[in-house]
Scaffold this active site. Structure first.
Site, mmCIF file in Angstrom:
data_model
loop_
_atom_site.group_PDB
_atom_site.id
_atom_site.type_symbol
_atom_site.label_atom_id
_atom_site.label_comp_id
_atom_site.label_asym_id
_atom_site.label_seq_id
_atom_site.Cartn_x
_atom_site.Cartn_y
_atom_site.Cartn_z
ATOM 1 N N GLU A 285 2.276 -9.830 11.494
ATOM 2 C CA GLU A 285 2.991 -9.936 9.745
ATOM 3 C C GLU A 285 4.058 -9.227 9.299
ATOM 4 O OE1 GLU A 285 -0.523 -6.537 10.245
ATOM 5 O OE2 GLU A 285 -0.673 -5.962 7.711
ATOM 6 N N ASP B 278 1.157 -1.122 0.516
ATOM 7 C CA ASP B 278 0.032 0.111 -0.376
ATOM 8 C C ASP B 278 1.261 1.492 0.145
ATOM 9 O OD1 ASP B 278 -1.371 -1.976 1.055
ATOM 10 O OD2 ASP B 278 -2.154 -1.151 1.819
HETATM 11 C C1 2M8 Z 1 -3.031 -4.921 3.342
HETATM 12 O O1 2M8 Z 1 -3.688 -3.773 2.825
HETATM 13 C C2 2M8 Z 1 -5.081 -3.849 2.958
HETATM 14 C C3 2M8 Z 1 -5.501 -2.977 1.416
HETATM 15 O O2 2M8 Z 1 -6.310 -4.277 0.887
HETATM 16 C C4 2M8 Z 1 -5.049 -2.500 3.781
HETATM 17 O O3 2M8 Z 1 -3.970 -1.864 4.277
HETATM 18 O O4 2M8 Z 1 -6.014 -2.489 5.075
HETATM 19 C C5 2M8 Z 1 -1.370 -5.082 2.534
HETATM 20 O O5 2M8 Z 1 -0.658 -5.530 3.021
HETATM 21 C C6 2M8 Z 1 -2.015 -6.482 1.142
HETATM 22 O O6 2M8 Z 1 -1.090 -7.204 0.919
HETATM 23 C C7 2M8 Z 1 -2.573 -7.311 1.718
HETATM 24 O O7 2M8 Z 1 -3.352 -8.096 1.461
HETATM 25 C C8 2M8 Z 1 -4.124 -6.696 3.625
HETATM 26 C C9 2M8 Z 1 -3.988 -8.354 4.258
HETATM 27 O O8 2M8 Z 1 -3.632 -9.124 4.940
HETATM 28 O O9 2M8 Z 1 -3.602 -5.843 3.987
#
Ligand code: 2M8
Length: 420
Positions: free
Chosen positions: A388, A167
């Site tokens: 994470e 992101d």
């Molecule tokens: C993160 O992305 C989401 C939006 O899709 C967020 O920031 O809320 C990123 O790390 C993405 O790569 C990942 O798929 C998602 C869910 O783990 O979180």
């Protein structure tokens, strides 16, 4: 790393049809998370690995796109933007399940093939690959036809920083500066209840993320309209090439012709050469709106090592060099020598297990044992928190805990041999 502890995380995050990335911070199904999760689940829960991918593809749109997020509407207040923002049921061609209109990196065919290989008899009995194959073909066709780069034929573009999954990577900073920070939606940040503000994208970025998402939604997620944000990301395209190779293997298994998939994989690999930055020793991203390369060394630019191609040895040296593992113990997401590197801030420095897994796979493919052994050490530290991401210098956990792809990929690294 204990496989039992990792499986306990995946069991706790399992909903009955798919696995949540994390029960608090990410209460829906995410596209490429499901790919990585299936890769880990295949070893001990092959049925569930297949279910994971099938449930995601049940949300596929009629144009072939696999959505970034499939929403559990009962948890719409717990994450934003949610179903109330996208209202996908009112978008022509949207899938049968409530979802976001964006996409994520195409690791699905690769995941499907790895899932099949872990339990070929069970997979064949379930008709798994036969059911996945046409849907994966449609997904890749969407990326090839509707997301074609204007400047480098053969590459696919992302239209929002959420699409490459990294992101707030510095790769998008310049292009985001051109985006208005004036969305009409009131921004809610339920994510900040689960991770500290210094570990998540900031308010200025979120305003631009929302503005772009609103614009795309209001265009009906129609890719024929001009759009102010478009990037060819090296990691996204490397996964597409890797997944084309997997589609070739799937086609062959089904008695179909694999040649066109291998040809497409080669074409993407050749097109990636336009993103090579010799001074940085890695690939960079192409801003497809203005046609210029963004000269920043990120883990996205190391990911094509996965393909084991002509640049793989040079990428391995870069990964072990001062910008990455030469100065950090765990593979940073961004150049550790850059002034704006931040060891805690999401995709601007911390080490991510998904990216380490891609680089490990590449290191093993080219027999680079030095790089492989350094990256394997990161996975040994995943338990018991299964964070994470981690501080690349100290290994301290960051972001949310009991994170599914961390647990899944730690299992895969613990269980799978180099060629699995
Ligand atoms: C993160 O992305 C989401 C939006 O899709 C967020 O920031 O809320 C990123 O790390 C993405 O790569 C990942 O798929 C998602 C869910 O783990 O979180």
């Amino acid at each position: 790393m204990s496989v039992e502890q990792a499986l306990a995380v995946l069991d706790a995050n399992w909903t009955g049809t798919h696995t949540l990335p994390a029960t608090g911070l990410y209460p829906h199904q995410w596209s490429w998370d499901s790919g990585f999760i299936a890769i880990g689940l295949r070893h001990h829960r092959p049925d569930r690995a297949r279910r994971e991918l099938q449930s995601l593809l049940d949300a596929q749109w009629s144009d072939g796109r696999i959505p970034q997020i499939v929403y559990d509407v009962s948890r719409d207040d717990d994450y934003a933007p949610g179903d109330a923002f996208w209202r996908s049921r009112s978008i022509a061609g949207a899938g049968a399940l409530p979802s976001s209109g964006l996409v994520q990196p195409p690791n699905h065919a690769l995941a499907a093939w790895l899932v099949h290989q872990a339990d070929p008899a069970g997979s064949d009995r379930a008709g798994f690959l036969a059911a996945m194959h046409p849907r994966l073909i449609a997904w890749h066709a969407y990326l090839r036809e509707r997301r074609a780069s204007t400047h480098v034929p053969g590459l696919a573009v992302v239209k929002h920083p959420w699409e490459p999954g990294t992101d707030n990577s510095p790769l998008w900073d310049g292009a985001l500066a051109r985006v208005p920070a004036t969305p009409s939606t009131t921004i809610r940040r339920p994510d900040l209840a689960h991770a500290s503000a210094g570990e998540r994208p900031g308010g200025r970025e979120y305003a631009r993320f929302y503005w772009l998402a609103e614009r795309y939604r209001d265009l009906g997620c129609d890719d024929t309209a001009p759009f102010p944000f478009a990037f060819a990301c090296p990691m996204f395209n490397a996964l597409l090439a890797s997944s084309e190779r997997a589609l070739a293997a799937i086609a062959e298994h089904l008695g179909l012709e694999p040649g066109e998939h291998l040809e497409r994989a080669r074409a993407i690999e050749a097109a990636l050469e336009s993103l090579w930055h010799d001074e940085l020793g890695c690939y960079v991203a192409l801003d497809d709106v203005v046609g210029t390369l963004v000269a920043a060394a990120t883990v996205n630019g190391l990911a094509p090592i996965l393909l084991g191609g002509v640049r793989a040895r040079r990428l391995a040296s870069t990964a072990l060099g001062p910008r990455f593992l030469g100065s950090a113990r765990h593979l940073p997401s961004y150049d550790a020598t850059a002034e704006d590197f931040d060891p805690a801030l999401y995709w601007r420095g911390p080490s991510w297990f998904s990216m380490s897994w891609l680089v490990l796979r590449g290191a093993e493919a080219i027999g680079h044992s030095a790089l492989a052994s350094v990256v394997r050490r990161t996975f040994a530290r995943a338990a018991p928190a299964f964070p994470e991401y981690v501080d690349p210098f100290t290994g301290a956990p960051r972001g949310t805990r009991s994170f599914s792809w961390t647990a899944a990929l730690a299992i895969d690294v613990a269980v799978a041999g180099p060629d699995a």
